[in-house]
Design a protein around this motif. Structure first.
Motif, PDB file in Angstrom:
ATOM      1  N   GLU A 271       0.831  -1.200   0.000  1.00  0.00           N
ATOM      2  CA  GLU A 271       0.000   0.000   0.000  1.00  0.00           C
ATOM      3  C   GLU A 271       0.870   1.255   0.000  1.00  0.00           C
ATOM      4  O   GLU A 271       0.592   2.213  -0.727  1.00  0.00           O
ATOM      5  CB  GLU A 271      -0.943   0.004   1.201  1.00  0.00           C
ATOM      6  CG  GLU A 271      -1.912   1.159   1.219  1.00  0.00           C
ATOM      7  CD  GLU A 271      -2.869   1.175   0.032  1.00  0.00           C
ATOM      8  OE1 GLU A 271      -3.241   2.280  -0.412  1.00  0.00           O
ATOM      9  OE2 GLU A 271      -3.248   0.106  -0.458  1.00  0.00           O
ATOM     10  N   ASP A 272       1.945   1.251   0.781  1.00  0.00           N
ATOM     11  CA  ASP A 272       2.850   2.395   0.821  1.00  0.00           C
ATOM     12  C   ASP A 272       3.509   2.656  -0.524  1.00  0.00           C
ATOM     13  O   ASP A 272       3.848   3.790  -0.845  1.00  0.00           O
ATOM     14  CB  ASP A 272       3.948   2.185   1.874  1.00  0.00           C
ATOM     15  CG  ASP A 272       3.420   2.254   3.299  1.00  0.00           C
ATOM     16  OD1 ASP A 272       2.270   2.732   3.505  1.00  0.00           O
ATOM     17  OD2 ASP A 272       4.153   1.818   4.204  1.00  0.00           O
ATOM     18  N   ARG A 273       3.689   1.597  -1.302  1.00  0.00           N
ATOM     19  CA  ARG A 273       4.361   1.699  -2.599  1.00  0.00           C
ATOM     20  C   ARG A 273       3.383   1.470  -3.756  1.00  0.00           C
ATOM     21  O   ARG A 273       3.805   1.111  -4.849  1.00  0.00           O
ATOM     22  CB  ARG A 273       5.517   0.707  -2.652  1.00  0.00           C
ATOM     23  CG  ARG A 273       6.582   1.015  -1.596  1.00  0.00           C
ATOM     24  CD  ARG A 273       7.658  -0.002  -1.566  1.00  0.00           C
ATOM     25  NE  ARG A 273       8.442   0.076  -2.791  1.00  0.00           N
ATOM     26  CZ  ARG A 273       9.481  -0.706  -3.065  1.00  0.00           C
ATOM     27  NH1 ARG A 273       9.857  -1.610  -2.186  1.00  0.00           N
ATOM     28  NH2 ARG A 273      10.129  -0.585  -4.190  1.00  0.00           N
ATOM     29  N   ARG A 274       2.125   1.715  -3.493  1.00  0.00           N
ATOM     30  CA  ARG A 274       1.079   1.442  -4.478  1.00  0.00           C
ATOM     31  C   ARG A 274       1.359   2.108  -5.821  1.00  0.00           C
ATOM     32  O   ARG A 274       1.271   1.475  -6.869  1.00  0.00           O
ATOM     33  CB  ARG A 274      -0.257   1.891  -3.933  1.00  0.00           C
ATOM     34  CG  ARG A 274      -1.394   1.582  -4.843  1.00  0.00           C
ATOM     35  CD  ARG A 274      -2.704   2.013  -4.226  1.00  0.00           C
ATOM     36  NE  ARG A 274      -3.785   1.526  -5.074  1.00  0.00           N
ATOM     37  CZ  ARG A 274      -5.041   1.695  -4.794  1.00  0.00           C
ATOM     38  NH1 ARG A 274      -5.390   2.327  -3.691  1.00  0.00           N
ATOM     39  NH2 ARG A 274      -5.960   1.237  -5.585  1.00  0.00           N
ATOM     40  N   ALA A 275       1.671   3.384  -5.798  1.00  0.00           N
ATOM     41  CA  ALA A 275       1.911   4.110  -7.055  1.00  0.00           C
ATOM     42  C   ALA A 275       3.064   3.487  -7.829  1.00  0.00           C
ATOM     43  O   ALA A 275       2.993   3.317  -9.039  1.00  0.00           O
ATOM     44  CB  ALA A 275       2.173   5.578  -6.777  1.00  0.00           C
ATOM     45  N   GLU A 276       4.117   3.129  -7.108  1.00  0.00           N
ATOM     46  CA  GLU A 276       5.276   2.512  -7.747  1.00  0.00           C
ATOM     47  C   GLU A 276       4.909   1.141  -8.306  1.00  0.00           C
ATOM     48  O   GLU A 276       5.327   0.791  -9.420  1.00  0.00           O
ATOM     49  CB  GLU A 276       6.402   2.376  -6.730  1.00  0.00           C
ATOM     50  CG  GLU A 276       7.651   1.773  -7.262  1.00  0.00           C
ATOM     51  CD  GLU A 276       8.722   1.610  -6.189  1.00  0.00           C
ATOM     52  OE1 GLU A 276       9.671   0.849  -6.445  1.00  0.00           O
ATOM     53  OE2 GLU A 276       8.625   2.213  -5.102  1.00  0.00           O
ATOM     54  N   CYS A 277       4.150   0.373  -7.553  1.00  0.00           N
ATOM     55  CA  CYS A 277       3.761  -0.968  -8.010  1.00  0.00           C
ATOM     56  C   CYS A 277       2.824  -0.911  -9.204  1.00  0.00           C
ATOM     57  O   CYS A 277       2.845  -1.803 -10.047  1.00  0.00           O
ATOM     58  CB  CYS A 277       3.088  -1.732  -6.861  1.00  0.00           C
ATOM     59  SG  CYS A 277       4.180  -2.173  -5.510  1.00  0.00           S
ATOM     60  N   MET A 278       2.021   0.122  -9.284  1.00  0.00           N
ATOM     61  CA  MET A 278       1.054   0.243 -10.363  1.00  0.00           C
ATOM     62  C   MET A 278       1.640   0.909 -11.609  1.00  0.00           C
ATOM     63  O   MET A 278       0.992   0.922 -12.647  1.00  0.00           O
ATOM     64  CB  MET A 278      -0.171   1.038  -9.889  1.00  0.00           C
ATOM     65  CG  MET A 278      -0.920   0.369  -8.740  1.00  0.00           C
ATOM     66  SD  MET A 278      -1.553  -1.256  -9.149  1.00  0.00           S
ATOM     67  CE  MET A 278      -2.898  -0.817 -10.219  1.00  0.00           C
ATOM     68  N   ALA A 279       2.828   1.459 -11.487  1.00  0.00           N
ATOM     69  CA  ALA A 279       3.439   2.173 -12.635  1.00  0.00           C
ATOM     70  C   ALA A 279       3.857   1.220 -13.725  1.00  0.00           C
ATOM     71  O   ALA A 279       4.084   0.083 -13.562  1.00  0.00           O
ATOM     72  CB  ALA A 279       4.636   2.979 -12.162  1.00  0.00           C
TER      73      ALA A 279
END
Length: 75
Positions: A67-75
């Motif tokens: 969740e903390d790295r959601r944006a990175e994981c979704m990129a």
């Protein structure tokens, strides 16, 4: 050393709209898969002996990290 992640990713298209790219994946070589399975089998006995409470706490930490790295994981 494996080959995972060395090549360009393949795009994952939306089943609803084939033109929409909804993600990307990397292919793994057979040696990468074999190594991952070997490590998972080696880790399983310790995991099987881990209490349900401890497993839940560990999985909660993983979920929080994702969740903390959601944006990175979704990129």
């Amino acid at each position: 050393a494996g080959t995972m992640g060395r090549d360009q990713p393949r795009h994952v298209h939306s089943p609803a709209r084939a033109a929409d790219i909804v993600g990307r994946v990397y292919e793994a070589a057979r040696q990468d898969m074999d190594a991952a399975v070997k490590r998972a089998r080696a880790a399983f006995p310790a995991w099987a002996q881990t209490s349900v409470e401890r497993r839940a706490a560990l999985l909660e930490r993983v979920a929080d990290a994702l969740e903390d790295r959601r944006a990175e994981c979704m990129a």
